[in-house]
Write a protein that holds these residues in place. Structure first.
Motif, PDB file in Angstrom:
ATOM      1  N   VAL A  96      19.373   0.120  -6.294  1.00  0.00           N
ATOM      2  CA  VAL A  96      19.671  -0.715  -4.661  1.00  0.00           C
ATOM      3  C   VAL A  96      20.895   0.665  -4.765  1.00  0.00           C
ATOM      4  CG1 VAL A  96      21.486  -2.051  -4.322  1.00  0.00           C
ATOM      5  CG2 VAL A  96      19.328  -2.929  -5.764  1.00  0.00           C
ATOM      6  N   LYS A  97      21.318   0.665  -5.728  1.00  0.00           N
ATOM      7  CA  LYS A  97      22.166   2.565  -4.784  1.00  0.00           C
ATOM      8  C   LYS A  97      21.178   4.326  -4.432  1.00  0.00           C
ATOM      9  CE  LYS A  97      26.060   5.154  -7.026  1.00  0.00           C
ATOM     10  NZ  LYS A  97      26.495   5.544  -8.289  1.00  0.00           N
ATOM     11  N   GLU A  98      20.412   4.224  -4.836  1.00  0.00           N
ATOM     12  CA  GLU A  98      19.555   5.454  -4.770  1.00  0.00           C
ATOM     13  C   GLU A  98      19.501   4.974  -3.140  1.00  0.00           C
ATOM     14  OE1 GLU A  98      15.279   7.595  -5.597  1.00  0.00           O
ATOM     15  OE2 GLU A  98      16.579   6.393  -7.645  1.00  0.00           O
ATOM     16  N   LEU A  99      19.126   3.706  -2.716  1.00  0.00           N
ATOM     17  CA  LEU A  99      18.639   3.030  -1.317  1.00  0.00           C
ATOM     18  C   LEU A  99      19.762   3.643  -0.807  1.00  0.00           C
ATOM     19  CD1 LEU A  99      15.429   3.080   0.439  1.00  0.00           C
ATOM     20  CD2 LEU A  99      16.236  -0.095  -1.169  1.00  0.00           C
ATOM     21  N   GLU A 100      20.616   2.866  -0.985  1.00  0.00           N
ATOM     22  CA  GLU A 100      21.441   3.057   0.040  1.00  0.00           C
ATOM     23  C   GLU A 100      22.149   4.139   0.433  1.00  0.00           C
ATOM     24  OE1 GLU A 100      24.164  -0.717  -1.943  1.00  0.00           O
ATOM     25  OE2 GLU A 100      24.726   0.632  -1.878  1.00  0.00           O
ATOM     26  N   GLU A 101      21.890   5.258  -0.537  1.00  0.00           N
ATOM     27  CA  GLU A 101      22.228   6.679  -0.352  1.00  0.00           C
ATOM     28  C   GLU A 101      21.335   6.867   0.717  1.00  0.00           C
ATOM     29  OE1 GLU A 101      22.163   8.198  -4.570  1.00  0.00           O
ATOM     30  OE2 GLU A 101      24.338   7.615  -4.611  1.00  0.00           O
ATOM     31  N   CYS A 102      20.397   6.437   0.259  1.00  0.00           N
ATOM     32  CA  CYS A 102      18.880   7.277   0.879  1.00  0.00           C
ATOM     33  C   CYS A 102      18.915   6.954   2.423  1.00  0.00           C
ATOM     34  CB  CYS A 102      17.730   7.241   0.271  1.00  0.00           C
ATOM     35  SG  CYS A 102      16.906   7.874  -0.933  1.00  0.00           S
ATOM     36  N   PHE A 103      19.336   6.167   2.885  1.00  0.00           N
ATOM     37  CA  PHE A 103      19.538   5.364   3.834  1.00  0.00           C
ATOM     38  C   PHE A 103      20.474   5.578   4.719  1.00  0.00           C
ATOM     39  CE2 PHE A 103      19.662   1.598   6.880  1.00  0.00           C
ATOM     40  CZ  PHE A 103      18.824   1.845   7.761  1.00  0.00           C
ATOM     41  N   ASP A 104      21.903   5.242   3.856  1.00  0.00           N
ATOM     42  CA  ASP A 104      23.042   6.319   5.083  1.00  0.00           C
ATOM     43  C   ASP A 104      22.146   7.435   5.128  1.00  0.00           C
ATOM     44  OD1 ASP A 104      24.103   4.403   4.603  1.00  0.00           O
ATOM     45  OD2 ASP A 104      25.574   4.741   3.046  1.00  0.00           O
ATOM     46  N   GLU A 105      21.299   8.890   4.240  1.00  0.00           N
ATOM     47  CA  GLU A 105      20.949   9.912   4.841  1.00  0.00           C
ATOM     48  C   GLU A 105      20.369   9.104   5.877  1.00  0.00           C
ATOM     49  OE1 GLU A 105      19.474  11.980   1.319  1.00  0.00           O
ATOM     50  OE2 GLU A 105      21.620  11.942   0.273  1.00  0.00           O
ATOM     51  N   PHE A 106      19.644   9.025   5.819  1.00  0.00           N
ATOM     52  CA  PHE A 106      18.515   8.572   7.360  1.00  0.00           C
ATOM     53  C   PHE A 106      19.210   7.990   8.294  1.00  0.00           C
ATOM     54  CE2 PHE A 106      14.897   5.939   9.159  1.00  0.00           C
ATOM     55  CZ  PHE A 106      14.237   6.680   9.625  1.00  0.00           C
TER      56      PHE A 106
END
Length: 208
Positions: free
Chosen positions: A162-172
């Motif tokens: 979940v944390k990793e996905l949140e970081e990836c989405f913010d980067e996107f």
């Protein structure tokens, strides 16, 4: 921002579909994500007039008007599904809405690797002259053991993921913002690229 999320399979039961629906709900305060299915789209057949079927044209229009695209791909035999490849072939052969469009790639698999080979293959495909998508660099979201990854309400239960996905989405989000700002102020031959033809290239080579 408005994104189109493409379920990269025609399977009725897919953890990649669950992943996109989770992203739509989890990031609702940051972006609007419309999840689009490809399972009812016809197989690519290279029509002479290069006119897409109505369902493909509808998907193309949504991609054209979106700020960015999220593709959730499973991995079949170390690659993307035939259904997803067929859709990409329709888009590249007809309307070419992915040219200069920001794309985030995610993937879920039943095994440990989380569709890593399929994601790498998809990146290569999206870089083709007829596609020329703007693929978010240096970021992969790989969800392994996906059969156990979601609870009965569709929530992702692996907290580290979940944390990793949140970081990836913010980067996107940042990638889309900066890329679209750049595209708005500079000319990148989008319309010219949409007219690219291998036939024309072959004819020019014969004349030289």
């Amino acid at each position: 921002m408005k994104f189109v999320g493409i379920v990269g399979t025609n399977s009725d039961s897919s953890t990649n579909r669950k992943l996109l629906h989770y992203m739509r709900e989890h990031f609702a305060d940051k972006a609007e994500i419309e999840v689009c299915e490809i399972k009812s789209l016809p197989a690519f057949n290279e029509p002479k007039d290069k006119t897409p079927p109505p369902a493909v044209k509808a998907l193309s229009d949504k991609i054209e008007s979106a700020d960015g695209i999220i593709i959730a791909t499973p991995e079949y035999d170390h690659s993307i599904t035939a259904a997803l490849k067929s859709v990409i072939e329709w888009l590249s052969y007809t309307t070419r809405p992915l040219i200069n469009k920001c794309v985030m790639i995610v993937g879920a698999s039943h095994g440990m690797l989380g569709s890593s080979r399929a994601q790498a293959h998809l990146r290569q495909i999206l870089d083709a002259p007829e596609l020329k998508a703007r693929i978010m660099p240096s970021s992969e979201f790989l969800l392994g053991k996906s059969l156990q990854a979601f609870d009965e309400k569709g929530n992702l239960v692996y907290l580290d993921k979940v944390k990793e996905l949140e970081e990836c989405f913010d980067e996107f989000l940042l990638f889309v913002k900066l890329t679209n700002q750049l595209l708005a102020t500079e000319k990148f031959n989008t319309e010219q690229n949409k007219k690219f033809s291998w036939l024309k290239t072959a004819e020019e080579g014969a004349l030289s």
